[in-house]
Design an enzyme around this catalytic site. Structure first.
Site, PDB file in Angstrom:
ATOM      1  CD  GLU A  67      -8.760  -7.386   9.071  1.00 48.32           C
ATOM      2  OE1 GLU A  67      -8.955  -6.788  10.133  1.00 48.32           O
ATOM      3  OE2 GLU A  67      -8.432  -6.807   8.025  1.00 48.32           O
ATOM      4  CB  CYS A  75     -14.386  -9.498   0.465  1.00 46.01           C
ATOM      5  SG  CYS A  75     -12.808  -8.827  -0.016  1.00 46.01           S
ATOM      6  CB  CYS A  90      -0.069  -8.404  -0.804  1.00 47.39           C
ATOM      7  SG  CYS A  90      -0.089  -8.469  -2.615  1.00 47.39           S
ATOM      8  CB  CYS A 113      -0.224  -1.536  -4.672  1.00 47.71           C
ATOM      9  SG  CYS A 113      -0.334  -2.886  -5.850  1.00 47.71           S
ATOM     10  CB  CYS A 119      -2.562  -1.706  -1.162  1.00 46.46           C
ATOM     11  SG  CYS A 119      -3.349  -3.196  -0.517  1.00 46.46           S
ATOM     12  N   GLY A 173      -3.913  -9.975  -0.240  1.00 50.86           N
ATOM     13  CA  GLY A 173      -3.119 -10.856  -1.103  1.00 50.86           C
ATOM     14  C   GLY A 173      -3.442 -10.760  -2.577  1.00 50.86           C
ATOM     15  CD  GLU A 174      -2.410 -10.689  -7.835  1.00 51.02           C
ATOM     16  OE1 GLU A 174      -2.755  -9.501  -7.753  1.00 51.02           O
ATOM     17  OE2 GLU A 174      -2.994 -11.496  -8.571  1.00 51.02           O
ATOM     18  CB  SER A 205      -9.573  -8.559  -7.738  1.00 51.68           C
ATOM     19  OG  SER A 205      -8.914  -7.330  -7.931  1.00 51.68           O
ATOM     20  CB  SER A 255      -5.882  -3.721  -9.534  1.00 53.82           C
ATOM     21  OG  SER A 255      -6.809  -4.308  -8.655  1.00 53.82           O
ATOM     22  CG  ASN A 274     -10.594   3.654   3.169  1.00 52.12           C
ATOM     23  OD1 ASN A 274     -10.905   4.690   3.750  1.00 52.12           O
ATOM     24  ND2 ASN A 274     -10.805   2.461   3.677  1.00 52.12           N
ATOM     25  CB  CYS A 313     -13.808  -5.543  -0.201  1.00 52.86           C
ATOM     26  SG  CYS A 313     -13.306  -7.091  -0.796  1.00 52.86           S
TER      27      CYS A 313
HETATM   28  N1  SAH Z   1      -4.399  -8.109  -5.063  1.00 53.82           N
HETATM   29  C1  SAH Z   1      -5.580  -8.014  -5.833  1.00 53.82           C
HETATM   30  C2  SAH Z   1      -6.830  -8.194  -5.026  1.00 53.82           C
HETATM   31  C3  SAH Z   1      -6.909  -7.508  -3.678  1.00 53.82           C
HETATM   32  S1  SAH Z   1      -6.868  -5.762  -3.645  1.00 53.82           S
HETATM   33  C4  SAH Z   1      -5.619  -6.708  -6.599  1.00 53.82           C
HETATM   34  O1  SAH Z   1      -4.834  -5.824  -6.322  1.00 53.82           O
HETATM   35  O2  SAH Z   1      -6.432  -6.609  -7.501  1.00 53.82           O
HETATM   36  C5  SAH Z   1      -8.504  -5.310  -4.076  1.00 53.82           C
HETATM   37  C6  SAH Z   1      -8.668  -3.829  -4.464  1.00 53.82           C
HETATM   38  O3  SAH Z   1      -8.578  -2.970  -3.322  1.00 53.82           O
HETATM   39  C7  SAH Z   1      -7.625  -3.351  -5.440  1.00 53.82           C
HETATM   40  O4  SAH Z   1      -8.214  -2.918  -6.620  1.00 53.82           O
HETATM   41  C8  SAH Z   1      -6.994  -2.189  -4.713  1.00 53.82           C
HETATM   42  O5  SAH Z   1      -6.726  -1.156  -5.573  1.00 53.82           O
HETATM   43  C9  SAH Z   1      -8.009  -1.756  -3.714  1.00 53.82           C
HETATM   44  N2  SAH Z   1      -7.365  -0.987  -2.656  1.00 53.82           N
HETATM   45  C10 SAH Z   1      -6.286  -1.331  -1.935  1.00 53.82           C
HETATM   46  N3  SAH Z   1      -5.957  -0.345  -1.060  1.00 53.82           N
HETATM   47  C11 SAH Z   1      -6.847   0.639  -1.237  1.00 53.82           C
HETATM   48  C12 SAH Z   1      -7.022   1.925  -0.632  1.00 53.82           C
HETATM   49  N4  SAH Z   1      -6.228   2.362   0.328  1.00 53.82           N
HETATM   50  N5  SAH Z   1      -8.057   2.690  -1.060  1.00 53.82           N
HETATM   51  C13 SAH Z   1      -8.890   2.239  -2.032  1.00 53.82           C
HETATM   52  N6  SAH Z   1      -8.759   1.044  -2.638  1.00 53.82           N
HETATM   53  C14 SAH Z   1      -7.749   0.246  -2.253  1.00 53.82           C
HETATM   54 FE1  SF4 Z   2      -2.763  -4.592  -2.279  1.00 55.62          FE
HETATM   55 FE2  SF4 Z   2      -3.693  -5.985  -4.385  1.00 55.62          FE
HETATM   56 FE3  SF4 Z   2      -1.502  -4.435  -4.603  1.00 55.62          FE
HETATM   57 FE4  SF4 Z   2      -1.408  -6.669  -3.164  1.00 55.62          FE
HETATM   58  S1  SF4 Z   2      -1.719  -6.502  -5.375  1.00 55.62           S
HETATM   59  S2  SF4 Z   2      -0.520  -4.694  -2.597  1.00 55.62           S
HETATM   60  S3  SF4 Z   2      -3.454  -6.703  -2.266  1.00 55.62           S
HETATM   61  S4  SF4 Z   2      -3.619  -3.759  -4.169  1.00 55.62           S
END
Ligand code: SAH
Ligand code: SF4
Length: 353
Positions: free
Chosen positions: A97, A110, A117, A121, A124, A164-165, A196, A220, A296, A339
């Site tokens: 996506e 985005c 990933c 987390c 996520c 993804g990271e 990010s 993050s 979210n 995003c």
């Molecule tokens: N992996 C990288 C980039 C992708 S995630 C990273 O983690 O920075 C991009 C952002 O989306 C992150 O800051 C993450 O905290 C946020 N995110 C992921 N799941 C979410 C959720 N359920 N609600 C709100 N933000 C979320």
């Molecule tokens: Fe999601 Fe970013 Fe964490 Fe990967 S690193 S699980 S994309 S918030």
């Protein structure tokens, strides 16, 4: 024929590589530059569309490369028209996506860097389920080409905040950054590109070195307490908060743009006054901006989104310390396209490739 080679996207070619390819196929190097014009100016999908290239060269390139490693399955616009989610299928039949966010005169894409990933987390969606694979630089760049082609809009900004990271797929991410910025590529200025990361510190150092601190870095954070951060983000066991802050302090000297902290606010988990106060203490010396993202909901977790009032009071505490804070509007929540919340939800519903 070797299928794997055919699957290599021409959108991953740098100018030097395109010139070398032309030469290797028996044509002058400038043909390589011409090919890139067709890619980045016209976003071609078939080599026969590249009318200025000799037929022989077009045929030879198509034997080893594809101009369509991603097949667009769907484009869904949110009801407020501010975001569009693009669903692509990769050559190996996986789903991917990409989101276009149209806000304040900006057209921000985005991009995803991996299928799934590994960071896991807990809040996520991208980290749930099995990790697929890294995307190639071509597949990353092709997301931008695809959005441009489908919408006819000129992409002004890029955020690496999809699935993804990015720093866990380091070389492909770095190469895609080169192509997106280059004058022979998409020509998008480094100040308009944000990567990010969940905080892989050695890679952050390398990222800043490679791009001389010009590409924006967003980190993050999600908690200002080491303990809570570990509960939310397993990566914090490997690169903990003190280590992350130390690295940020060091790289901040080289960084040409301010650091952004992303902070997903989860009700009762990381939205206390103490969290905000400590976050202010961490952010102040780094002159970091803070982006608050109200959680979210995802189906695996029973976390709750904090009330509007709670988000506001968290924001006010930070602002009282003179920090710049934005609250991310959940653009596209109705199509689950905000995003950073991308997932391979529908894999099972789709016909096999
Ligand atoms: N992996 C990288 C980039 C992708 S995630 C990273 O983690 O920075 C991009 C952002 O989306 C992150 O800051 C993450 O905290 C946020 N995110 C992921 N799941 C979410 C959720 N359920 N609600 C709100 N933000 C979320
Ligand atoms: Fe999601 Fe970013 Fe964490 Fe990967 S690193 S699980 S994309 S918030």
């Amino acid at each position: 024929m070797d299928l794997k080679k055919i699957a290599e996207s021409v959108y991953g070619l740098t100018l030097a590589e395109a010139e070398e390819l032309a030469r290797r196929l028996g044509h002058p190097a400038y043909r390589g530059r011409q090919l890139l014009e067709w890619l980045y100016r016209h976003q071609l999908t078939e080599f026969d569309q590249a009318k200025t290239l000799p037929a022989d060269l077009r045929k030879k390139i198509s034997e080893t490369h594809t101009a369509r490693a991603l097949e667009l399955l769907e484009a869904n616009r949110s009801s407020n028209g501010e975001s569009t989610k693009f669903l692509y299928r990769t050559h190996d039949g996986r789903l991917l996506e990409t989101v276009l966010i149209s806000q304040q005169g900006r057209e921000t894409v985005c991009v995803s860097t991996q299928l799934g990933c590994k960071m896991g987390c807990v809040f996520c969606a991208s980290g749930k389920g099995k990790f697929g694979r890294n995307l190639s630089s071509g597949e990353i760049v092709e997301q931008v080409a695809g959005v441009t082609r489908t919408t006819g809009r000129r992409v002004s900004n890029i955020v690496y905040m999809g699935m993804g990271e990015p720093l866990d797929n380091f070389e492909a991410t770095m190469k895609s950054l080169d192509i997106l910025q280059a004058p022979w590529g998409f020509g998008i200025g480094s100040r308009r590109i944000t990567v990010s990361t969940s905080g892989i510190t050695p890679k952050m150092v390398e990222f800043v070195r490679r791009h001389e601190g010009r590409v924006r870095l967003s980190v993050s954070l999600h908690s200002s307490s080491d303990k809570t951060r570990t509960e939310l983000m397993p990566i914090n066991k490997r690169y903990n908060l003190p280590e992350l802050i130390k690295t940020l302090t060091e790289i901040n000297r080289t960084l040409k743009r301010e650091i952004t902290f992303e902070f997903t606010l989860i009700d009762g988990i990381n939205d206390s006054r103490e969290e905000a106060e400590t976050l202010a203490k961490i952010s102040k010396p780094l002159a970091a901006k803070i982006n608050l993202i109200p959680y979210n909901p995802i189906r695996e977790m029973d976390f709750k989104t904090p009330s509007k009032a709670k988000v506001e009071s968290f924001q006010k505490i930070l602002e009282a310390h003179g920090l710049r804070v934005t609250v991310r509007q959940t653009a596209g929540r109705d199509i689950n396209a905000a995003c950073g919340q991308l997932r391979l939800d529908r894999e099972k519903d789709l016909p096999a490739a």
